[in-house]
Design a protein around this motif. Structure first.
Motif: not given
Length: 199
Positions: A36-41, A43-47, A65-71
């Motif tokens: 929820t906290a990182l959703d603003q940045f 898509n969170v793929k994995n924690v 925390v794995e995001m959708e892409n490196s950006k």
């Protein structure tokens, strides 16, 4: 365990680039809280929480925390460096930095790399080096435990201070609300020739 191909290792390195290492997380933080906290940045793929096996108390912990892409991962790191970011538990600001290969316990072996190990004889010259490393690791663990204890004490003092400030501000608010609701403020205003506005 099969050997890692170049393509598998390259895919793992891409995963590392889009992963953020979060540190100083409150023990109350859960996976849904992080999502929820990182959703603003993005898509969170994995924690994946990293367990701390050296301390068995209410301590800050960390996560990958794995995001959708490196950006998106870079945006998280940049934002958390620029602004205090709290998650489930004041007064503990979360720290973030780019993940590194060594942080993953499920990392594949680097292609072409072999790890060899052997028992050392006490007469071996490397035996003393291993002993020094062992002593250094124990010293480091003791220092880390001391620093953690100091940090938790400071956080507890700050939390108590914030709680006391909040109580005092609430008392002031109650006093002002009482003065306004029972008409005392308007009587004082008339007495000292001061106009009192409702807003």
């Amino acid at each position: 365990m099969g050997s890692t191909t170049e393509a598998e290792y390259a895919a793992f390195l891409e995963k590392v680039k889009r992963t953020v290492y979060l540190d100083n997380l409150s023990p109350q933080v859960t996976e849904p809280v992080i999502r929820t906290a990182l959703d603003q940045f993005g898509n969170v793929k994995n924690v994946q929480f990293i367990p701390n096996y050296t301390e068995f108390r209410n301590i800050p912990h960390c996560a990958l925390v794995e995001m959708e892409n490196s950006k998106q991962a870079k945006d998280v790191v940049t934002s958390l460096h620029e602004f205090p970011f709290m998650m489930s538990g004041m007064p503990r600001p979360v720290r973030a930095r780019a993940a590194e290969v060594e942080m993953f316990d499920d990392r594949p072996a680097k292609p072409g790399q072999r790890i060899q190990f052997r028992w050392l004889d006490p007469n071996d010259p490397d035996f003393e080096v291993a002993q020094r490393l062992k002593r250094l690791a124990r010293k480091h663990a003791a220092e880390a435990s001391f620093v953690l204890k100091e940090q938790l004490e400071q956080e507890e003092q700050l939390a108590n201070q914030q709680e006391e400030t909040l109580k005092q501000n609430y008392k002031k608010y109650e006093t002002l609300e009482g003065i306004m609701s029972d008409g005392t403020a308007y009587r004082l205003g008339r007495r000292y020739d001061v106009r009192i506005h409702d807003d």
